[in-house]
Design a protein around this motif. Structure first.
Motif, PDB file in Angstrom:
ATOM      1  N   VAL A  56     -61.838 -42.335  38.496  1.00 34.27           N
ATOM      2  CA  VAL A  56     -61.048 -42.276  39.732  1.00 34.27           C
ATOM      3  C   VAL A  56     -61.926 -41.906  40.920  1.00 34.27           C
ATOM      4  O   VAL A  56     -61.897 -42.560  41.959  1.00 34.27           O
ATOM      5  CB  VAL A  56     -59.872 -41.275  39.590  1.00 34.27           C
ATOM      6  N   VAL A  57     -62.727 -40.876  40.775  1.00 32.48           N
ATOM      7  CA  VAL A  57     -63.530 -40.408  41.897  1.00 32.48           C
ATOM      8  C   VAL A  57     -64.674 -41.362  42.212  1.00 32.48           C
ATOM      9  O   VAL A  57     -64.863 -41.768  43.353  1.00 32.48           O
ATOM     10  CB  VAL A  57     -64.063 -38.983  41.635  1.00 32.48           C
ATOM     11  N   ASN A  58     -65.425 -41.739  41.202  1.00 30.24           N
ATOM     12  CA  ASN A  58     -66.639 -42.508  41.453  1.00 30.24           C
ATOM     13  C   ASN A  58     -66.404 -43.995  41.670  1.00 30.24           C
ATOM     14  O   ASN A  58     -67.161 -44.621  42.391  1.00 30.24           O
ATOM     15  CB  ASN A  58     -67.634 -42.308  40.313  1.00 30.24           C
ATOM     16  N   VAL A  59     -65.406 -44.551  41.060  1.00 22.38           N
ATOM     17  CA  VAL A  59     -65.193 -45.987  41.202  1.00 22.38           C
ATOM     18  C   VAL A  59     -64.127 -46.288  42.252  1.00 22.38           C
ATOM     19  O   VAL A  59     -64.388 -46.954  43.244  1.00 22.38           O
ATOM     20  CB  VAL A  59     -64.822 -46.633  39.844  1.00 22.38           C
ATOM     21  N   VAL A  60     -62.937 -45.781  42.040  1.00 20.31           N
ATOM     22  CA  VAL A  60     -61.831 -46.121  42.926  1.00 20.31           C
ATOM     23  C   VAL A  60     -62.037 -45.547  44.324  1.00 20.31           C
ATOM     24  O   VAL A  60     -61.999 -46.273  45.318  1.00 20.31           O
ATOM     25  CB  VAL A  60     -60.485 -45.631  42.332  1.00 20.31           C
ATOM     26  N   MET A  61     -62.250 -44.239  44.412  1.00 16.54           N
ATOM     27  CA  MET A  61     -62.334 -43.593  45.720  1.00 16.54           C
ATOM     28  C   MET A  61     -63.561 -44.016  46.512  1.00 16.54           C
ATOM     29  O   MET A  61     -63.496 -44.189  47.713  1.00 16.54           O
ATOM     30  CB  MET A  61     -62.323 -42.067  45.567  1.00 16.54           C
ATOM     31  N   THR A  62     -64.701 -44.173  45.862  1.00 22.68           N
ATOM     32  CA  THR A  62     -65.919 -44.459  46.617  1.00 22.68           C
ATOM     33  C   THR A  62     -66.119 -45.938  46.908  1.00 22.68           C
ATOM     34  O   THR A  62     -66.837 -46.280  47.836  1.00 22.68           O
ATOM     35  CB  THR A  62     -67.161 -43.909  45.885  1.00 22.68           C
ATOM     36  N   SER A  63     -65.490 -46.814  46.153  1.00 23.60           N
ATOM     37  CA  SER A  63     -65.707 -48.235  46.415  1.00 23.60           C
ATOM     38  C   SER A  63     -64.520 -48.912  47.083  1.00 23.60           C
ATOM     39  O   SER A  63     -64.663 -49.999  47.622  1.00 23.60           O
ATOM     40  CB  SER A  63     -66.050 -48.956  45.110  1.00 23.60           C
ATOM     41  N   SER A  64     -63.343 -48.299  47.060  1.00 19.66           N
ATOM     42  CA  SER A  64     -62.147 -48.949  47.592  1.00 19.66           C
ATOM     43  C   SER A  64     -61.898 -48.651  49.069  1.00 19.66           C
ATOM     44  O   SER A  64     -61.084 -49.305  49.691  1.00 19.66           O
ATOM     45  CB  SER A  64     -60.912 -48.523  46.792  1.00 19.66           C
ATOM     46  N   VAL A  89     -58.881 -33.637  45.419  1.00 14.41           N
ATOM     47  CA  VAL A  89     -59.053 -34.004  44.001  1.00 14.41           C
ATOM     48  C   VAL A  89     -60.284 -33.300  43.430  1.00 14.41           C
ATOM     49  O   VAL A  89     -60.240 -32.738  42.333  1.00 14.41           O
ATOM     50  CB  VAL A  89     -59.151 -35.536  43.834  1.00 14.41           C
ATOM     51  N   ASN A  90     -61.378 -33.304  44.186  1.00 14.03           N
ATOM     52  CA  ASN A  90     -62.588 -32.621  43.719  1.00 14.03           C
ATOM     53  C   ASN A  90     -62.380 -31.113  43.598  1.00 14.03           C
ATOM     54  O   ASN A  90     -62.837 -30.496  42.638  1.00 14.03           O
ATOM     55  CB  ASN A  90     -63.760 -32.910  44.656  1.00 14.03           C
ATOM     56  N   LEU A  91     -61.676 -30.518  44.553  1.00 10.44           N
ATOM     57  CA  LEU A  91     -61.401 -29.082  44.503  1.00 10.44           C
ATOM     58  C   LEU A  91     -60.529 -28.729  43.301  1.00 10.44           C
ATOM     59  O   LEU A  91     -60.827 -27.786  42.564  1.00 10.44           O
ATOM     60  CB  LEU A  91     -60.720 -28.629  45.797  1.00 10.44           C
ATOM     61  N   LEU A  92     -59.471 -29.500  43.071  1.00 10.03           N
ATOM     62  CA  LEU A  92     -58.575 -29.227  41.942  1.00 10.03           C
ATOM     63  C   LEU A  92     -59.303 -29.368  40.609  1.00 10.03           C
ATOM     64  O   LEU A  92     -59.111 -28.564  39.692  1.00 10.03           O
ATOM     65  CB  LEU A  92     -57.356 -30.140  41.987  1.00 10.03           C
ATOM     66  N   PHE A  93     -60.140 -30.395  40.488  1.00  7.95           N
ATOM     67  CA  PHE A  93     -60.899 -30.569  39.256  1.00  7.95           C
ATOM     68  C   PHE A  93     -61.848 -29.397  39.038  1.00  7.95           C
ATOM     69  O   PHE A  93     -61.954 -28.861  37.929  1.00  7.95           O
ATOM     70  CB  PHE A  93     -61.676 -31.886  39.282  1.00  7.95           C
ATOM     71  N   GLY A  94     -62.548 -28.977  40.085  1.00  8.76           N
ATOM     72  CA  GLY A  94     -63.466 -27.844  39.972  1.00  8.76           C
ATOM     73  C   GLY A  94     -62.749 -26.562  39.576  1.00  8.76           C
ATOM     74  O   GLY A  94     -63.231 -25.802  38.737  1.00  8.76           O
ATOM     75  N   ARG A 148     -59.005 -34.781  24.218  1.00  8.56           N
ATOM     76  CA  ARG A 148     -58.193 -34.786  25.445  1.00  8.56           C
ATOM     77  C   ARG A 148     -59.018 -34.375  26.654  1.00  8.56           C
ATOM     78  O   ARG A 148     -58.892 -34.951  27.728  1.00  8.56           O
ATOM     79  CB  ARG A 148     -56.991 -33.863  25.278  1.00  8.56           C
ATOM     80  N   LEU A 149     -59.853 -33.367  26.496  1.00  8.89           N
ATOM     81  CA  LEU A 149     -60.673 -32.907  27.612  1.00  8.89           C
ATOM     82  C   LEU A 149     -61.685 -33.978  28.015  1.00  8.89           C
ATOM     83  O   LEU A 149     -61.876 -34.242  29.208  1.00  8.89           O
ATOM     84  CB  LEU A 149     -61.382 -31.601  27.251  1.00  8.89           C
ATOM     85  N   ILE A 150     -62.307 -34.618  27.047  1.00 11.75           N
ATOM     86  CA  ILE A 150     -63.263 -35.675  27.349  1.00 11.75           C
ATOM     87  C   ILE A 150     -62.560 -36.857  28.012  1.00 11.75           C
ATOM     88  O   ILE A 150     -63.073 -37.444  28.977  1.00 11.75           O
ATOM     89  CB  ILE A 150     -64.019 -36.103  26.075  1.00 11.75           C
ATOM     90  N   SER A 151     -61.364 -37.207  27.553  1.00 11.15           N
ATOM     91  CA  SER A 151     -60.590 -38.286  28.183  1.00 11.15           C
ATOM     92  C   SER A 151     -60.265 -37.944  29.627  1.00 11.15           C
ATOM     93  O   SER A 151     -60.345 -38.796  30.513  1.00 11.15           O
ATOM     94  CB  SER A 151     -59.288 -38.537  27.423  1.00 11.15           C
ATOM     95  N   PHE A 152     -59.907 -36.691  29.872  1.00 17.17           N
ATOM     96  CA  PHE A 152     -59.611 -36.247  31.231  1.00 17.17           C
ATOM     97  C   PHE A 152     -60.850 -36.342  32.114  1.00 17.17           C
ATOM     98  O   PHE A 152     -60.772 -36.786  33.267  1.00 17.17           O
ATOM     99  CB  PHE A 152     -59.068 -34.815  31.204  1.00 17.17           C
ATOM    100  N   MET A 153     -62.014 -35.950  31.592  1.00 19.13           N
ATOM    101  CA  MET A 153     -63.264 -36.020  32.358  1.00 19.13           C
ATOM    102  C   MET A 153     -63.626 -37.461  32.700  1.00 19.13           C
ATOM    103  O   MET A 153     -64.050 -37.751  33.816  1.00 19.13           O
ATOM    104  CB  MET A 153     -64.417 -35.397  31.565  1.00 19.13           C
ATOM    105  N   ILE A 154     -63.447 -38.357  31.743  1.00 19.42           N
ATOM    106  CA  ILE A 154     -63.749 -39.772  31.991  1.00 19.42           C
ATOM    107  C   ILE A 154     -62.802 -40.338  33.043  1.00 19.42           C
ATOM    108  O   ILE A 154     -63.228 -41.048  33.963  1.00 19.42           O
ATOM    109  CB  ILE A 154     -63.691 -40.577  30.678  1.00 19.42           C
ATOM    110  N   THR A 155     -61.510 -40.014  32.932  1.00 15.37           N
ATOM    111  CA  THR A 155     -60.531 -40.475  33.916  1.00 15.37           C
ATOM    112  C   THR A 155     -60.888 -39.964  35.301  1.00 15.37           C
ATOM    113  O   THR A 155     -60.866 -40.713  36.285  1.00 15.37           O
ATOM    114  CB  THR A 155     -59.109 -40.017  33.528  1.00 15.37           C
ATOM    115  N   TYR A 156     -61.224 -38.701  35.402  1.00 13.45           N
ATOM    116  CA  TYR A 156     -61.625 -38.114  36.682  1.00 13.45           C
ATOM    117  C   TYR A 156     -62.834 -38.849  37.253  1.00 13.45           C
ATOM    118  O   TYR A 156     -62.863 -39.213  38.428  1.00 13.45           O
ATOM    119  CB  TYR A 156     -61.935 -36.631  36.506  1.00 13.45           C
ATOM    120  N   SER A 157     -63.844 -39.066  36.420  1.00 12.93           N
ATOM    121  CA  SER A 157     -65.054 -39.748  36.884  1.00 12.93           C
ATOM    122  C   SER A 157     -64.757 -41.149  37.385  1.00 12.93           C
ATOM    123  O   SER A 157     -65.284 -41.577  38.414  1.00 12.93           O
ATOM    124  CB  SER A 157     -66.095 -39.809  35.767  1.00 12.93           C
TER     125      SER A 157
END
Length: 200
Positions: free
Chosen positions: A92-100, A131-136, A81-90
């Motif tokens: 969302v942040v790296n693909v969706v937010m930075t390219s959209s 999002v970055n603050l909450l994840f941290g 579950r933790l690894i799935s959450f990390m992948i989802t976060y990555s």
């Protein structure tokens, strides 16, 4: 006739009766002793995939994804579950937010400093930062809770503030120490892709 009462056990005695082999009263090794198992997966995970290692430590410590004690069956799922959450976060942040969303470069007054990209829309910039603050904060919280739980089980002195300070300064070192404390890598086989990081 009086009923026979069960003897009262202190938390330390109850933990000793539980069958785990955690060292008592002190950490198995120091905070920066990660090279003692150099070349093994635990050393590599400490530096290159510490969230995965944290999930494995939480699973073998009987914790859920919020760092709370749980059943053995649910604890087995914590790592995944933790690894799935990390992948989802990555993603969302790296693909969706930075390219959209369009970005602009904000350059400082001095020419020798690098320009920093910011989103054109200030709301997107605020959401990205939140999002970055909450994840941290989540990651920091689960490190602190996991360390506190391991300290309690092992009878190690310490405080929540000390756990916070160490996790804030060097989360990789803290995660590596917890991993080495909850498994004796001299006796147990280390694995990368198991729920608890050990040969099952």
């Amino acid at each position: 006739m009086s009923e026979q009462q069960e003897p009262f056990l202190t938390p330390q005695e109850a933990q000793e009766d539980s069958g785990d082999d955690l060292p008592r009263g002190k950490w198995r090794d120091g905070l920066c002793d990660f090279f003692s198992h150099c070349g093994k997966p635990v050393c590599l995970k400490t530096w290159f995939c510490s969230p995965c290692l944290l999930g494995q430590v939480m699973s073998r410590s009987g914790l859920d994804v919020l760092g709370r004690p749980t059943s053995a069956e649910l604890a087995r799922k914590t790592s995944c579950r933790l690894i799935s959450f990390m992948i989802t976060y990555s993603v969302v942040v790296n693909v969706v937010m930075t390219s959209s969303f369009r970005k602009k470069s904000v350059c400082p007054e001095f020419a020798d400093e690098e320009c920093v990209p910011e989103f054109v829309n200030p709301y997107v910039n605020a959401i990205f930062s939140a999002v970055n603050l909450l994840f941290g904060l989540y990651f920091l919280l689960i490190i602190i809770r996991t360390r506190a739980e391991i300290r309690m089980k092992s009878g190690i002195d310490g405080s929540c503030f000390g756990d916070f300070f160490l996790a804030w300064c060097c989360d990789c070192c803290v995660i590596g120490q917890m991993a080495r404390h909850t498994a004796d890598y001299d006796e147990q086989d280390d694995r990368c892709c198991t729920f608890n990081g050990l040969a099952v």
